[in-house]
Design a protein around this motif. Structure first.
Motif, mmCIF file in Angstrom:
data_model
loop_
_atom_site.group_PDB
_atom_site.id
_atom_site.type_symbol
_atom_site.label_atom_id
_atom_site.label_comp_id
_atom_site.label_asym_id
_atom_site.label_seq_id
_atom_site.Cartn_x
_atom_site.Cartn_y
_atom_site.Cartn_z
ATOM 1 N N SER A 40 -12.050 9.239 13.449
ATOM 2 C CA SER A 40 -12.878 9.468 12.265
ATOM 3 C C SER A 40 -12.541 8.471 11.163
ATOM 4 O O SER A 40 -13.435 7.929 10.501
ATOM 5 N N THR A 41 -11.252 8.224 10.969
ATOM 6 C CA THR A 41 -10.836 7.269 9.943
ATOM 7 C C THR A 41 -11.300 5.863 10.275
ATOM 8 O O THR A 41 -11.819 5.138 9.409
ATOM 9 N N MET A 42 -11.135 5.465 11.528
ATOM 10 C CA MET A 42 -11.558 4.127 11.943
ATOM 11 C C MET A 42 -13.063 3.936 11.760
ATOM 12 O O MET A 42 -13.516 2.907 11.255
ATOM 13 N N ILE A 43 -13.842 4.921 12.157
ATOM 14 C CA ILE A 43 -15.303 4.818 12.037
ATOM 15 C C ILE A 43 -15.726 4.758 10.575
ATOM 16 O O ILE A 43 -16.586 3.954 10.193
ATOM 17 N N VAL A 74 2.143 9.110 8.262
ATOM 18 C CA VAL A 74 2.318 10.453 8.813
ATOM 19 C C VAL A 74 3.624 10.538 9.600
ATOM 20 O O VAL A 74 4.396 11.492 9.457
ATOM 21 N N ARG A 75 3.884 9.539 10.445
ATOM 22 C CA ARG A 75 5.111 9.555 11.248
ATOM 23 C C ARG A 75 6.348 9.437 10.385
ATOM 24 O O ARG A 75 7.402 9.967 10.728
ATOM 25 N N ARG A 76 6.233 8.742 9.263
ATOM 26 C CA ARG A 76 7.404 8.516 8.422
ATOM 27 C C ARG A 76 7.728 9.699 7.526
ATOM 28 O O ARG A 76 8.901 10.031 7.335
ATOM 29 N N PHE A 77 6.705 10.337 6.975
ATOM 30 C CA PHE A 77 6.939 11.364 5.975
ATOM 31 C C PHE A 77 6.867 12.792 6.505
ATOM 32 O O PHE A 77 7.368 13.707 5.862
ATOM 33 N N LEU A 78 6.244 12.981 7.656
ATOM 34 C CA LEU A 78 6.210 14.320 8.225
ATOM 35 C C LEU A 78 7.356 14.471 9.209
ATOM 36 O O LEU A 78 7.727 13.513 9.897
ATOM 37 N N PRO A 79 7.950 15.650 9.307
ATOM 38 C CA PRO A 79 9.056 15.859 10.245
ATOM 39 C C PRO A 79 8.598 15.674 11.675
ATOM 40 O O PRO A 79 7.458 15.978 12.026
ATOM 41 N N CYS A 105 -10.150 -4.221 9.933
ATOM 42 C CA CYS A 105 -9.842 -3.427 8.737
ATOM 43 C C CYS A 105 -9.682 -1.952 9.085
ATOM 44 O O CYS A 105 -8.787 -1.263 8.554
ATOM 45 N N ALA A 106 -10.539 -1.455 9.964
ATOM 46 C CA ALA A 106 -10.458 -0.051 10.373
ATOM 47 C C ALA A 106 -9.127 0.220 11.070
ATOM 48 O O ALA A 106 -8.486 1.246 10.810
ATOM 49 N N TRP A 107 -8.724 -0.696 11.956
ATOM 50 C CA TRP A 107 -7.433 -0.521 12.632
ATOM 51 C C TRP A 107 -6.285 -0.577 11.641
ATOM 52 O O TRP A 107 -5.352 0.234 11.720
ATOM 53 N N ALA A 108 -6.328 -1.506 10.689
ATOM 54 C CA ALA A 108 -5.237 -1.671 9.733
ATOM 55 C C ALA A 108 -5.060 -0.423 8.871
ATOM 56 O O ALA A 108 -3.934 0.063 8.669
ATOM 57 N N VAL A 109 -6.174 0.110 8.359
ATOM 58 C CA VAL A 109 -6.086 1.299 7.502
ATOM 59 C C VAL A 109 -5.616 2.507 8.292
ATOM 60 O O VAL A 109 -4.740 3.269 7.846
ATOM 61 N N THR A 110 -6.164 2.696 9.482
ATOM 62 C CA THR A 110 -5.772 3.845 10.310
ATOM 63 C C THR A 110 -4.329 3.720 10.770
ATOM 64 O O THR A 110 -3.604 4.719 10.835
ATOM 65 N N SER A 111 -3.899 2.509 11.089
ATOM 66 C CA SER A 111 -2.512 2.286 11.487
ATOM 67 C C SER A 111 -1.561 2.627 10.350
ATOM 68 O O SER A 111 -0.502 3.231 10.565
ATOM 69 N N ALA A 112 -1.928 2.248 9.132
ATOM 70 C CA ALA A 112 -1.105 2.568 7.964
ATOM 71 C C ALA A 112 -1.031 4.078 7.756
ATOM 72 O O ALA A 112 0.023 4.628 7.413
ATOM 73 N N LEU A 113 -2.163 4.756 7.969
ATOM 74 C CA LEU A 113 -2.181 6.217 7.852
ATOM 75 C C LEU A 113 -1.262 6.860 8.881
ATOM 76 O O LEU A 113 -0.471 7.749 8.557
ATOM 77 N N ALA A 114 -1.363 6.406 10.142
ATOM 78 C CA ALA A 114 -0.528 6.969 11.194
ATOM 79 C C ALA A 114 0.944 6.711 10.919
ATOM 80 O O ALA A 114 1.800 7.571 11.157
ATOM 81 N N LEU A 127 -1.516 3.989 17.017
ATOM 82 C CA LEU A 127 -2.130 5.033 16.215
ATOM 83 C C LEU A 127 -1.680 6.426 16.632
ATOM 84 O O LEU A 127 -2.365 7.408 16.359
ATOM 85 N N HIS A 128 -0.541 6.513 17.340
ATOM 86 C CA HIS A 128 -0.035 7.822 17.719
ATOM 87 C C HIS A 128 0.592 8.500 16.506
ATOM 88 O O HIS A 128 0.923 7.862 15.518
ATOM 89 N N GLY A 129 0.734 9.796 16.583
ATOM 90 C CA GLY A 129 1.331 10.551 15.481
ATOM 91 C C GLY A 129 0.339 11.411 14.736
ATOM 92 O O GLY A 129 0.733 12.296 13.975
ATOM 93 N N VAL A 130 -0.939 11.158 14.922
ATOM 94 C CA VAL A 130 -1.989 11.985 14.318
ATOM 95 C C VAL A 130 -2.988 12.324 15.409
ATOM 96 O O VAL A 130 -3.094 11.609 16.413
ATOM 97 N N PRO A 131 -3.735 13.411 15.264
ATOM 98 C CA PRO A 131 -4.734 13.758 16.281
ATOM 99 C C PRO A 131 -5.733 12.637 16.510
ATOM 100 O O PRO A 131 -6.076 11.893 15.584
ATOM 101 N N VAL A 132 -6.183 12.515 17.752
ATOM 102 C CA VAL A 132 -7.130 11.455 18.105
ATOM 103 C C VAL A 132 -8.390 11.549 17.253
ATOM 104 O O VAL A 132 -8.939 10.522 16.826
#
Length: 213
Positions: free
Chosen positions: A72-75, A125-130, A113-122, A62-67
């Motif tokens: 918050s997303t996982m919860i 972010v890593r893929r589309f942000l410089p 499910c929380a891990w899966a959604v947050t992992s996809a978000l991270a 889940l690295h690449g976004v602030p903790v």
């Protein structure tokens, strides 16, 4: 409304309901400027290693976004999944042992499910942000700086250094040698003292500069 409150306070949804309240309060403080988005992230100064929540989040991919964003997303996702499951289970007349067993299973499903959604978000972010590397004080070691004070000795001195991205910074510098370093002199940054928050410098010699062309 009463059914919603009952479901929100039932196991396992209640575990995430209270956490969601904390998350909501936190983001309210962020909105008014009392806290920062990176509150739980370590200070990037070249001396702090990843630890605690940051290390745990990185280990989960889940690295690449602030903790705080990851948590918050996982919860939020875990709360929604567990709430939906709780409402569904309430429709069936189940025995207490079975209800507890299914509640534990629902808790596990909500966490996955929380891990899966947050992992996809991270990942998004890593893929589309410089890729952006935070500036570290240790990045200045080996660079040439220009003295901006009348002198530099073991107790006093400031200099201006240019980072790799072209930005400049005014830093505290000290030297233990006898070389004369006055305003406008160039010096080579050789080390950083985290306790004193200053850089050790020496008189600049071109052959010592690792960044010279």
């Amino acid at each position: 409304m009463s059914d919603f409150v009952t479901a929100a306070l039932a196991f396992p949804t209640a575990l995430f309901s209270f956490a969601l309240v904390v998350v909501a309060c936190y983001w309210c403080l962020v909105i008014i400027g009392a806290l920062g988005v990176d509150t739980l992230d370590p200070d990037v100064d070249g001396t702090t290693e990843l630890g605690g929540l940051t290390a745990a989040m990185s280990a989960l991919g889940l690295h690449g976004v602030p903790v705080t964003v990851s948590l918050s997303t996982m919860i939020a996702v875990a709360w929604f999944v567990s709430l939906s499951g709780t409402v569904l289970l309430d429709r069936f007349d189940l025995s207490d042992p079975l209800t507890i067993a299914l509640g534990i299973l629902l808790l596990a499903i909500a966490l996955v499910c929380a891990w899966a959604v947050t992992s996809a978000l991270a990942l998004a972010v890593r893929r589309f942000l410089p890729d952006h590397k935070e500036l570290s004080r240790h990045d200045f070691i080996g660079r040439v700086c220009v003295v901006r004070t009348g002198r530099v000795d073991r107790d006093f001195g400031q200099a201006e250094v240019t980072a790799a991205d072209g930005s400049t910074a005014l830093i505290q510098v000290r030297q233990t040698g006898e070389e004369s370093l006055t305003a406008g002199s160039t010096a080579l940054i050789v080390d950083y003292d985290p306790e004193g928050s200053f850089f050790w410098v020496t008189a600049y010699h071109a052959e010592l500069d690792p960044h010279r062309s």
